[in-house]
Design a protein around this motif. Structure first.
Motif, PDB file in Angstrom:
ATOM      1  N   ALA A 182      16.764  60.430  93.147  1.00 40.58           N
ATOM      2  CA  ALA A 182      16.357  60.061  94.496  1.00 40.58           C
ATOM      3  C   ALA A 182      17.440  59.267  95.213  1.00 40.58           C
ATOM      4  O   ALA A 182      17.748  59.518  96.378  1.00 40.58           O
ATOM      5  N   LEU A 183      18.032  58.295  94.508  1.00 45.59           N
ATOM      6  CA  LEU A 183      19.059  57.471  95.141  1.00 45.59           C
ATOM      7  C   LEU A 183      20.327  58.284  95.401  1.00 45.59           C
ATOM      8  O   LEU A 183      20.973  58.105  96.443  1.00 45.59           O
TER       9      LEU A 183
ATOM     10  N   TYR B 142      27.234  53.676 107.050  1.00 47.33           N
ATOM     11  CA  TYR B 142      27.086  54.833 106.173  1.00 47.33           C
ATOM     12  C   TYR B 142      28.189  54.899 105.111  1.00 47.33           C
ATOM     13  O   TYR B 142      27.933  55.310 103.974  1.00 47.33           O
ATOM     14  N   LEU B 143      29.402  54.517 105.474  1.00 47.20           N
ATOM     15  CA  LEU B 143      30.495  54.524 104.503  1.00 47.20           C
ATOM     16  C   LEU B 143      30.181  53.606 103.327  1.00 47.20           C
ATOM     17  O   LEU B 143      30.339  53.978 102.157  1.00 47.20           O
ATOM     18  N   VAL B 144      29.716  52.401 103.644  1.00 49.41           N
ATOM     19  CA  VAL B 144      29.416  51.419 102.604  1.00 49.41           C
ATOM     20  C   VAL B 144      28.208  51.851 101.780  1.00 49.41           C
ATOM     21  O   VAL B 144      28.241  51.853 100.533  1.00 49.41           O
ATOM     22  N   LEU B 145      27.130  52.243 102.468  1.00 44.10           N
ATOM     23  CA  LEU B 145      25.886  52.560 101.769  1.00 44.10           C
ATOM     24  C   LEU B 145      25.983  53.845 100.949  1.00 44.10           C
ATOM     25  O   LEU B 145      25.419  53.926  99.851  1.00 44.10           O
ATOM     26  N   SER B 146      26.673  54.858 101.470  1.00 47.91           N
ATOM     27  CA  SER B 146      26.780  56.112 100.714  1.00 47.91           C
ATOM     28  C   SER B 146      27.536  55.883  99.403  1.00 47.91           C
ATOM     29  O   SER B 146      27.126  56.383  98.342  1.00 47.91           O
ATOM     30  N   ALA B 147      28.628  55.140  99.467  1.00 44.95           N
ATOM     31  CA  ALA B 147      29.400  54.856  98.253  1.00 44.95           C
ATOM     32  C   ALA B 147      28.555  54.062  97.256  1.00 44.95           C
ATOM     33  O   ALA B 147      28.533  54.365  96.053  1.00 44.95           O
ATOM     34  N   LEU B 148      27.834  53.056  97.765  1.00 46.60           N
ATOM     35  CA  LEU B 148      27.004  52.217  96.901  1.00 46.60           C
ATOM     36  C   LEU B 148      25.893  53.033  96.236  1.00 46.60           C
ATOM     37  O   LEU B 148      25.661  52.934  95.020  1.00 46.60           O
ATOM     38  N   LYS B 149      25.228  53.876  97.014  1.00 49.88           N
ATOM     39  CA  LYS B 149      24.102  54.661  96.476  1.00 49.88           C
ATOM     40  C   LYS B 149      24.569  55.703  95.468  1.00 49.88           C
ATOM     41  O   LYS B 149      23.915  55.900  94.422  1.00 49.88           O
TER      42      LYS B 149
ATOM     43  N   THR C   9      14.160  58.448  83.386  1.00 48.34           N
ATOM     44  CA  THR C   9      13.611  57.279  84.065  1.00 48.34           C
ATOM     45  C   THR C   9      14.769  56.411  84.542  1.00 48.34           C
ATOM     46  O   THR C   9      15.524  55.876  83.729  1.00 48.34           O
ATOM     47  N   PRO C  10      14.922  56.267  85.867  1.00 48.13           N
ATOM     48  CA  PRO C  10      16.053  55.491  86.391  1.00 48.13           C
ATOM     49  C   PRO C  10      15.846  53.992  86.232  1.00 48.13           C
ATOM     50  O   PRO C  10      14.722  53.507  86.077  1.00 48.13           O
ATOM     51  N   ASP C  11      16.938  53.257  86.263  1.00 51.46           N
ATOM     52  CA  ASP C  11      16.884  51.801  86.183  1.00 51.46           C
ATOM     53  C   ASP C  11      16.364  51.230  87.503  1.00 51.46           C
ATOM     54  O   ASP C  11      16.560  51.812  88.577  1.00 51.46           O
ATOM     55  N   LEU C  12      15.703  50.065  87.429  1.00 54.58           N
ATOM     56  CA  LEU C  12      15.145  49.443  88.632  1.00 54.58           C
ATOM     57  C   LEU C  12      16.211  49.017  89.645  1.00 54.58           C
ATOM     58  O   LEU C  12      15.901  48.819  90.822  1.00 54.58           O
ATOM     59  N   LEU C  13      17.448  48.867  89.184  1.00 51.43           N
ATOM     60  CA  LEU C  13      18.513  48.515  90.110  1.00 51.43           C
ATOM     61  C   LEU C  13      18.607  49.538  91.243  1.00 51.43           C
ATOM     62  O   LEU C  13      18.912  49.187  92.394  1.00 51.43           O
ATOM     63  N   ALA C  14      18.308  50.791  90.927  1.00 51.07           N
ATOM     64  CA  ALA C  14      18.361  51.848  91.937  1.00 51.07           C
ATOM     65  C   ALA C  14      17.315  51.604  93.029  1.00 51.07           C
ATOM     66  O   ALA C  14      17.572  51.819  94.216  1.00 51.07           O
ATOM     67  N   ALA C  15      16.142  51.155  92.626  1.00 51.62           N
ATOM     68  CA  ALA C  15      15.068  50.901  93.595  1.00 51.62           C
ATOM     69  C   ALA C  15      15.435  49.757  94.530  1.00 51.62           C
ATOM     70  O   ALA C  15      15.235  49.846  95.749  1.00 51.62           O
TER      71      ALA C  15
ATOM     72  N   ILE D  91      27.266  55.663  93.570  1.00 50.64           N
ATOM     73  CA  ILE D  91      27.734  55.018  92.337  1.00 50.64           C
ATOM     74  C   ILE D  91      26.560  54.501  91.510  1.00 50.64           C
ATOM     75  O   ILE D  91      26.435  54.784  90.310  1.00 50.64           O
ATOM     76  N   ILE D  92      25.667  53.744  92.164  1.00 50.63           N
ATOM     77  CA  ILE D  92      24.520  53.177  91.442  1.00 50.63           C
ATOM     78  C   ILE D  92      23.556  54.275  91.025  1.00 50.63           C
ATOM     79  O   ILE D  92      22.959  54.225  89.935  1.00 50.63           O
ATOM     80  N   GLY D  93      23.388  55.296  91.869  1.00 50.55           N
ATOM     81  CA  GLY D  93      22.511  56.415  91.513  1.00 50.55           C
ATOM     82  C   GLY D  93      23.000  57.131  90.276  1.00 50.55           C
ATOM     83  O   GLY D  93      22.207  57.513  89.406  1.00 50.55           O
ATOM     84  N   TYR D  94      24.319  57.289  90.163  1.00 49.40           N
ATOM     85  CA  TYR D  94      24.887  57.948  88.984  1.00 49.40           C
ATOM     86  C   TYR D  94      24.733  57.075  87.740  1.00 49.40           C
ATOM     87  O   TYR D  94      24.348  57.558  86.670  1.00 49.40           O
ATOM     88  N   LEU D  95      25.009  55.780  87.877  1.00 56.69           N
ATOM     89  CA  LEU D  95      24.934  54.869  86.737  1.00 56.69           C
ATOM     90  C   LEU D  95      23.508  54.654  86.254  1.00 56.69           C
ATOM     91  O   LEU D  95      23.283  54.409  85.057  1.00 56.69           O
TER      92      LEU D  95
END
Length: 291
Positions: free
Chosen positions: A41-42, A23-30, A115-121, A32-36
């Motif tokens: 949703a992410l 969860y520590l790794v995934l929450s930080a990743l989501k 419209t979010p970038d596909l990287l989020a998906a 950051i990428i969700g914001y960018l």
């Protein structure tokens, strides 16, 4: 017997640590990428994982506290601490689930959607695969050590995998000129978080109020009834005490049996409960049979 139960609790801590690290790794990743990538949703999924960190820490603390030996204030031990930890985890999850619903709903009402970038998906799909692996690990561990808290953590892991898949679907859908699908996926994520929280709360509260599965109790009764020398079962009760089950049963035997013979019947009951149901704590009260 107690040594094995304490070892089981220690093994359960491994599952909590696996969840916390994931969860520590995934929450930080989501987050950051969700914001960018402007993905509601992410980011909702990432917020969900931050609460999962707190919930997993609560489970870890509960498991460690359960290992404390009995004392003057807790003659039965501290086994229920892990059930209390599950209850606390459900409260944390519900609060965040409602917050996710509020933020996503507000975005839809205010028409502030992008419209979010596909990287989020792809990030969401990768996270789903990782959480499914964590779920399998914790589910198998929970079954092995018979831990309610670890099983609650496993259910949360599986819910997180589905949440990430739902987020990915919404993000992919937003690519087809339907940007509102992303916040809509966040709403679905919020509902799924709340549903998992309710299920964990219901199970933990049922256990803490001495609730016990009626079908399982019927199976325990059948086991005792089949013991040679048991004329009748006057009463049988069971309750979960953390990761162990306590059984109290009142049986009637032939009044002509002496103390040693009656005691042998109680020993056989205890042995059968241990062999067939994995129950180590059985209290048998013997009364004379009256025809």
């Amino acid at each position: 017997m107690e040594e094995q139960q304490y070892n089981n609790l220690k093994m359960g801590e491994h599952g909590a640590w696996v969840s916390i690290i994931a969860y520590l790794v995934l929450s930080a990743l989501k987050l950051i990428i969700g914001y960018l990538t402007a993905s509601k949703a992410l980011m909702a999924d990432g917020l969900n994982n931050t609460t999962d960190i707190m919930a997993s820490v609560a489970v870890l603390i509960g498991l460690r506290f359960s290992r404390k030996p009995p004392d003057e204030d807790h003659p039965y031990g501290h086994w229920r601490a892990e059930t209390v930890a599950s209850l606390i985890a459900s409260f944390i999850m519900m609060v965040v689930g409602l917050q996710v619903l509020y933020n996503a709903g507000k975005s839809i009402v205010d028409f502030r959607v992008e419209t979010p970038d596909l990287l989020a998906a792809w990030t969401a799909l990768g996270a789903a695969a990782i959480m499914y692996g964590v779920y399998r690990f914790n589910r198998n561990l929970a079954r092995k050590i018979n831990s309610q808290a670890v099983m609650a953590a496993a259910k949360d892991n599986l819910s997180d995998a589905w949440v990430s898949i739902g987020a990915a679907v919404g993000i992919f859908g937003a690519q087809f000129n339907l940007p509102w699908l992303d916040p809509l996926a966040a709403v679905i994520v919020g509902f799924m978080i709340c549903r998992t929280a309710w299920e964990i709360f219901r199970e933990a509260s049922h256990s803490l109020t001495d609730g016990f599965d009626e079908q399982e109790l019927a199976r325990l009764r059948k086991t005792v009834e089949n013991i040679r020398g048991v004329k009748m079962i006057d009463d049988i009760k069971a309750r979960a005490h953390g990761n162990i089950v306590l059984v109290d049963v009142v049986i009637h035997v032939d009044p002509r049996l002496n103390v040693i013979e009656s005691h042998r019947i109680t020993e056989e009951i205890e042995e059968k409960m241990r062999e067939e149901h994995g129950i180590m704590n059985v209290h048998v009260h013997v009364e004379p049979w009256k025809e």
